[in-house]
Enzyme design. Structure first.
Site, short mmCIF file in Angstrom:
data_model
loop_
_atom_site.label_atom_id
_atom_site.label_comp_id
_atom_site.label_asym_id
_atom_site.label_seq_id
_atom_site.Cartn_x
_atom_site.Cartn_y
_atom_site.Cartn_z
NE ARG A 147 -4.11 1.78 0.85
CZ ARG A 147 -5.07 2.13 0.01
NH1 ARG A 147 -5.00 1.80 -1.27
NH2 ARG A 147 -6.11 2.79 0.43
CB THR A 178 -9.23 -0.81 -7.97
OG1 THR A 178 -9.23 0.38 -7.21
CG2 THR A 178 -8.38 -1.83 -7.28
CB SER A 222 -6.97 -0.38 1.24
OG SER A 222 -7.44 -0.98 0.06
CB SER A 223 -12.38 -1.05 0.43
OG SER A 223 -12.77 0.01 1.26
N GLY A 251 -13.67 -1.29 -7.10
CA GLY A 251 -14.96 -0.70 -6.72
C GLY A 251 -14.95 0.12 -5.45
O1 DON Z 1 -7.86 1.13 -1.55
C1 DON Z 1 -9.03 1.30 -1.80
O2 DON Z 1 -9.91 0.71 -1.25
C2 DON Z 1 -9.42 2.24 -2.92
N1 DON Z 1 -8.42 3.21 -3.13
C3 DON Z 1 -9.65 1.45 -4.13
C4 DON Z 1 -10.17 2.31 -5.20
C5 DON Z 1 -10.99 1.50 -6.10
O3 DON Z 1 -11.27 0.37 -5.91
C6 DON Z 1 -11.49 2.14 -7.24
N2 DON Z 1 -12.02 1.05 -8.08
N3 DON Z 1 -12.62 0.68 -8.84
#
Ligand code: DON
Length: 576
Positions: free
Chosen positions: A108, A385, A456-457, A477
């Protein structure tokens, strides 16, 4: 020739046209809803870009293992899927070997050493609009190169150089510009920024926008990748690339310095573990909230009898939304970088006892209320992502999700280096102490601090059955990732759907705040919607949730089944 088509001339041709039209619609509805599945007997790579999946499979064919293939695919995605594939961002990898032993790698991004908790606030303490998502201050210290290298050092088999080389070739020799990429390129050409990086990004050698089908070459990115191939992480975090990054940041008001780059380290972490029925689940631990929330929700669902809750019924959606509400409230309260701040009570949160307690106030007839007074503001996560899943011939698996955060990240890059920087700083809670009903969170564990990783997710996950890899999944997402992965796993383990059915089936999303159920609009009946509203839920339709890349290992039939979500138009599950 004509003689072969007499039916077109017969009086019934109107009927025939009608039939073909209706049949076409039927086929279309299935092809847009359910992804195609790919079968393979040895290895499989599923990613959002076909040329990148091909790179991964080639590595498997050469005798590389799942780690090798995932590294090569990730570097290839940095070339062929620039909206999310990256060397300028970060992410997480979960690995499970053929003996059922799991580990994970955290790469990360980190907050620059010169950052602080109030850096996005004006003098009055108000969040400067979009400042945490745009421009140079939104960029976290990238982690991808360090993370892929660490995974390779620990578990890789083929030489590092062989894993980076295919990406260099894709960047140097080019690959055919897809229609989807071309449409993105047209849109992004109007973006300005230091050096007009995005404006020139998709150009061919003569300064014109590369056309669909034309080979798109990225010589500057090829050079940067060559440094990484030849010098490992030092080729990125030290030497000429690092100097160019630091000089660019200094010239344009960014925070990242040479020291930030030298000091960046990826970390091997114990994954989060849980059980569901007889299955074992391994997913990402903090600083991702994905694994803990996933296991919390599976624990809450487990006691339910499958036949008592028909899929997609109002009861089902209500129950799932209530599980999500509870897991996301805990996410806001407890989750952040485990290496900065208070200990996160992972064991307690993922215990079956805690799941029972969480559901103590659950009612079938009435929605609960999300209490924002209990916490403070959640960051507004964006939608781009990418995830890749790999299984090799020995039965080892990798589930890897990485990101630039927003679509094309910060949209900032350095012409000489050819890659895009993330805007991951937007994943920190931006306003200390302020949580709003719109979903902005301000809790302590995820406030900005120098060298800290933002929450993060991302939820790269591997499910084991009889101590062997059974299911590998993940999705993009933003905060919806956790729920998309959760529902896909539930669809396979609880409702016994095939992988394409599980991926294509209706998904919902509830994230505590805002207090609403987001649902895929064409997949929930009006009656169900009304029944949910009567229980007090607010509903918000969206066209699509998530973009899953998955593999199921069917040991009885001795086959791997891979599927890429239909929403990833350039995606592909490729086996050998
Ligand atoms: O780390 C995270 O959870 C977000 N920055 C991820 C961003 C994301 O999934 C955008 N995606 N489609």
């Amino acid at each position: 020739m004509n003689a072969q088509w007499p039916i077109l001339k017969c009086p019934h041709r109107i009927f025939l046209y009608k039939f073909l039209f209706v049949a076409g619609l039927f086929v279309l509805s299935f092809s847009t809803g359910l992804p195609a599945q790919t079968y393979s007997q040895r290895g499989m790579v599923v990613s959002s870009s076909k040329p990148a999946s091909e790179v991964g499979v080639e590595i498997l064919r050469k005798g590389g293992n799942a780690i090798d293939a995932s590294i090569a695919t990730a570097f290839a995605l940095a070339v062929t899927l620039p909206s999310a594939g990256n060397i300028g961002g970060g992410g997480f990898m979960v690995h499970c070997n053929h003996k059922g032993e799991a580990t994970s790698f955290d790469f990360r991004e980190k907050a620059p050493l010169r950052s602080d908790a109030r850096m996005f606030l004006n003098k009055e303490g108000i969040l400067m609009e979009e400042s945490n998502h745009r421009g140079l201050l939104s960029i976290g210290v990238p982690g991808t190169v360090a993370g892929l290298y660490l995974a390779h050092q620990k578990l890789g088999k083929l030489p590092w150089k062989e894993l980076v080389q295919p990406a260099i070739e894709l960047a140097e020799k080019g690959f055919p510009m897809s229609w989807a990429l071309y449409m993105e390129a047209k849109h992004l050409r109007s973006q300005s920024g230091p050096g007009d990086f995005m404006h020139h990004f998709f150009e061919d050698g003569s300064g014109q926008l590369t056309q669909p089908g034309q080979l798109w070459k990225q010589p500057a990115l090829a050079n940067t990748l060559t440094m990484i191939r030849d010098h490992g992480p030092d080729g990125f975090y030290k030497g000429v690339v690092a100097k160019k990054i630091a000089a660019f940041m200094a010239d344009h008001g960014g925070l990242i310095t040479l020291q930030d780059l030298w000091q960046y380290t990826a970390i091997e972490r114990a994954p989060v573990h849980g059980t569901f029925q007889d299955f074992h689940i391994y997913s990402m631990a903090p600083p991702s909230s994905g694994g803990v929330a996933l296991i919390q929700m599976l624990n809450m669902l487990e006691p339910l009898v499958p036949d008592s809750i028909p899929f997609n019924s109002a009861d089902y959606v209500h129950f799932m939304a209530e599980l999500m509400r509870r897991a996301f409230a805990d996410r806001a309260k407890f989750m952040g970088d485990p290496d900065c701040g208070k200990d996160i009570p992972i064991e307690q949160l993922t215990s079956k006892t805690y799941a029972r307690q969480s559901l103590g106030d659950f009612r079938w007839d009435k929605a609960s209320v999300s209490d924002s007074a209990a916490c403070v503001l959640q960051p507004d996560e964006r939608d781009h992502t990418t995830h890749l899943s790999v299984v090799d011939a020995e039965g080892n698996a990798v589930s890897l999700t990485y990101t630039l955060e927003d679509w094309y990240g910060s949209k900032v890059g350095i012409n000489d280096l050819g890659f895009i920087f993330n805007n991951e700083m937007g994943d920190f809670n931006p306003v200390p102490g302020v949580t709003l009903r719109n979903g902005q969170i301000g809790t302590e564990p995820n406030l900005i601090a120098p060298g800290k990783r933002m929450l993060s997710s991302m939820t790269p996950t591997i499910v084991l059955k009889d101590e062997q890899v059974f299911l590998v999944v993940g999705s993009p997402g933003g905060r919806t990732i956790i729920n998309t992965v959760f529902q896909t796993i539930v669809n396979v383990l609880f409702f016994h759907m095939t992988l394409p059915q599980a991926i294509g089936a209706m998904k919902i999303h509830h994230q505590w705040l805002p207090d609403e159920i987001v649902f895929e609009q064409h997949l929930m009946s009006p009656d169900t919607q009304k029944a949910l509203e009567r229980r007090g839920h607010r509903l918000r339709p969206v066209s699509n949730l998530g973009s899953l890349m998955g593999i199921v290992v069917d040991r009885q039939k001795q086959v791997l089944i891979g599927a890429a979500d239909a929403s990833a138009v350039d995606g592909a599950a490729i086996g050998y």
